[in-house]
Design an enzyme around this catalytic site. Structure first.
Site, PDB file in Angstrom:
ATOM      1  N   ILE A 160       0.689  -1.410   0.002  1.00 33.25           N
ATOM      2  CA  ILE A 160       0.173   0.091  -0.059  1.00 33.25           C
ATOM      3  C   ILE A 160       1.058   1.521  -0.354  1.00 33.25           C
ATOM      4  O   ILE A 160       2.094   1.096   0.120  1.00 33.25           O
ATOM      5  CB  ILE A 160      -1.064   0.140   1.369  1.00 33.25           C
ATOM      6  CG1 ILE A 160      -0.485  -0.141   2.474  1.00 33.25           C
ATOM      7  CG2 ILE A 160      -1.657  -0.934   1.435  1.00 33.25           C
ATOM      8  CD1 ILE A 160      -0.976  -0.244   4.081  1.00 33.25           C
ATOM      9  N   ASP A 161       0.380   1.870  -0.355  1.00 31.19           N
ATOM     10  CA  ASP A 161       1.282   3.692  -0.620  1.00 31.19           C
ATOM     11  C   ASP A 161       1.538   3.971   0.503  1.00 31.19           C
ATOM     12  O   ASP A 161       1.240   3.755   2.094  1.00 31.19           O
ATOM     13  CB  ASP A 161       0.383   4.115  -1.522  1.00 31.19           C
ATOM     14  CG  ASP A 161      -0.426   5.254  -1.340  1.00 31.19           C
ATOM     15  OD1 ASP A 161      -1.147   4.980   0.044  1.00 31.19           O
ATOM     16  OD2 ASP A 161      -1.196   5.726  -2.275  1.00 31.19           O
ATOM     17  N   LYS A 162       2.838   5.219   0.344  1.00 26.50           N
ATOM     18  CA  LYS A 162       3.083   5.820   1.895  1.00 26.50           C
ATOM     19  C   LYS A 162       2.181   6.141   2.614  1.00 26.50           C
ATOM     20  O   LYS A 162       2.381   5.909   4.053  1.00 26.50           O
ATOM     21  CB  LYS A 162       3.887   7.097   1.049  1.00 26.50           C
ATOM     22  CG  LYS A 162       4.188   7.612   1.859  1.00 26.50           C
ATOM     23  CD  LYS A 162       5.381   9.028   1.533  1.00 26.50           C
ATOM     24  CE  LYS A 162       6.044   9.617   2.897  1.00 26.50           C
ATOM     25  NZ  LYS A 162       6.807  11.087   2.069  1.00 26.50           N
ATOM     26  N   THR A 205      -0.672   5.839   2.513  1.00 24.36           N
ATOM     27  CA  THR A 205      -2.460   5.240   2.496  1.00 24.36           C
ATOM     28  C   THR A 205      -1.944   4.378   4.418  1.00 24.36           C
ATOM     29  O   THR A 205      -0.947   3.591   4.034  1.00 24.36           O
ATOM     30  CB  THR A 205      -2.356   3.799   2.262  1.00 24.36           C
ATOM     31  OG1 THR A 205      -3.137   4.625   0.368  1.00 24.36           O
ATOM     32  CG2 THR A 205      -4.346   3.399   2.246  1.00 24.36           C
ATOM     33  N   ARG A 261      -8.004   5.090  -5.884  1.00 23.02           N
ATOM     34  CA  ARG A 261      -7.467   6.248  -5.676  1.00 23.02           C
ATOM     35  C   ARG A 261      -8.442   6.988  -7.521  1.00 23.02           C
ATOM     36  O   ARG A 261      -8.974   7.973  -7.346  1.00 23.02           O
ATOM     37  CB  ARG A 261      -6.328   7.353  -6.132  1.00 23.02           C
ATOM     38  CG  ARG A 261      -5.968   6.934  -4.663  1.00 23.02           C
ATOM     39  CD  ARG A 261      -4.791   6.824  -4.087  1.00 23.02           C
ATOM     40  NE  ARG A 261      -3.742   7.982  -3.883  1.00 23.02           N
ATOM     41  CZ  ARG A 261      -2.761   8.440  -4.003  1.00 23.02           C
ATOM     42  NH1 ARG A 261      -1.284   7.585  -3.650  1.00 23.02           N
ATOM     43  NH2 ARG A 261      -2.659   9.980  -4.039  1.00 23.02           N
TER      44      ARG A 261
END
Length: 347
Positions: free
Chosen positions: A151-153, A155, A254
């Site tokens: 998962i991204d930074k 999130t 997103r």
């Protein structure tokens, strides 16, 4: 070249790995065949996957695998990790481990922590912490220890990490077969009219902004992506929703929510850091700024993760509370709704 690890709303840059200038005497040749002869250990399938993901460029324009190179073309292969990122420095960083056994562990990732080394973040990542706390974690297809998905930074939420080769293989197959359970909580701009719905659309890199993903109607562009959403609570100008992933693509939630006109609240990359709904009143603008300060990131949390345990065959399901910053932002919206009427604001 192709990254088979599941991409769950990943923060990705593109980095140049290979650059070739087609020589004067080169006959017209499909680019997948051309690159096979130049890149060591590259299969045609991997090259085609890279092209599908928008990672092969000719004269700085992304091309499909059937593009025919011609003399003096400049061919560039871009990947989502820098060539030198796989040198991992173990670091004694705290990990919020919610479950662990001999095969795997579950981590509740804090917002702001990068999952793996990448552009501008070669230390301080989850992978650096894993390298310190655990020995001999299995490598995934991208040579990143333990990671089954990402998962991204900005999130927050749950990640499963494999501790053995067998667990890595078993879990990766579940994610690929779409049998794992993944639920996210998101706050999005606008009043989502339908109580629930499904968003389907191939995702690939935006043609103009390579830092974004976009939905494409052409079935040959990108990869299929399916997001199921359900409204949890309405605040007039924003809506709290649950998103269940049927696929796990880069920035899927997103990009999909922006595609239907509901960008995530305070998602700078997709325009959600602007005031997209509401009034022109100064007090309202100040209220939104206060919400942004309370939640200084996109409003997205990986709340639930379920999968079959690779050793026991037991179905396991983990659930987390929303982080405090997310809760604070929601509470501000609830209080706003108690003291302001949307109809009155708009009149």
């Amino acid at each position: 070249m192709s990254n088979t690890i599941e991409n769950l709303d990943l923060e990705d840059e593109l980095f140049e790995h290979f650059r070739f200038e087609v020589p004067k005497g080169q006959a017209f040749l499909r680019i997948d065949k051309y690159l096979m002869n130049l890149i060591q250990n590259a299969t045609r399938n991997k090259i085609q996957n890279a092209a599908t993901e928008g990672n092969i460029f000719v004269n700085d324009i992304p091309v499909k695998s059937n593009y025919k190179v011609k003399p003096f073309d400049v061919v560039t292969v871009m990947l989502t990790h820098p060539p030198f990122e796989n040198h991992i420095l173990p670091e004694d960083l705290p990990l919020n481990i919610v479950y662990e056994d001999d095969a795997l562990l579950l981590i509740n990732k804090e917002p702001g922590m990068v999952v793996h080394p990448g552009h501008g973040n070669y230390t301080g990542t989850l992978v650096n912490a894993l390298a310190h706390h655990f020995d001999n974690l299995p490598m995934n297809s991208s040579e990143r220890p333990g990671l089954v998905h990402r998962i991204d930074k900005d999130t927050s939420g749950l990640l499963v990490v494999a501790k053995t080769e067998a667990a890595m293989t078993h879990l990766a197959k579940q994610f690929e077969a779409k049998t794992s359970e993944r639920e996210y909580i998101a706050l999005v701009w606008g009043n989502v009219v339908e109580e629930e719905g499904t968003i389907e659309g191939n995702l690939a890199r935006h043609l103009k902004d390579r830092m974004q993903m976009a939905v494409f109607a052409d079935p040959e562009i990108g990869k299929p992506a399916i997001t199921h959403y359900k409204v949890l609570e309405r605040f007039g100008y924003v809506t709290l929703i649950s998103c269940r992933l049927e696929t796990g693509r880069t920035h899927q939630i997103r990009a999909h929510m922006k595609h239907i006109g509901h960008p995530l609240f305070n998602d700078e990359r997709y325009g959600g850091h602007l005031i997209l709904k509401g009034t022109t009143f100064t007090k309202y603008k100040q209220f939104i700024e206060n919400c942004f300060k309370a939640l200084p990131r996109q409003a997205l949390h990986a709340k639930t993760l379920g999968f079959v345990h690779p050793n026991t065959g037991e179905m396991m399901r983990f659930d987390t509370e929303l982080p405090q910053d997310f809760q604070d932002c929601i509470e501000k919206w609830r209080n706003y709704g108690k003291t302001h009427s949307i109809e009155e604001d708009e009149n």
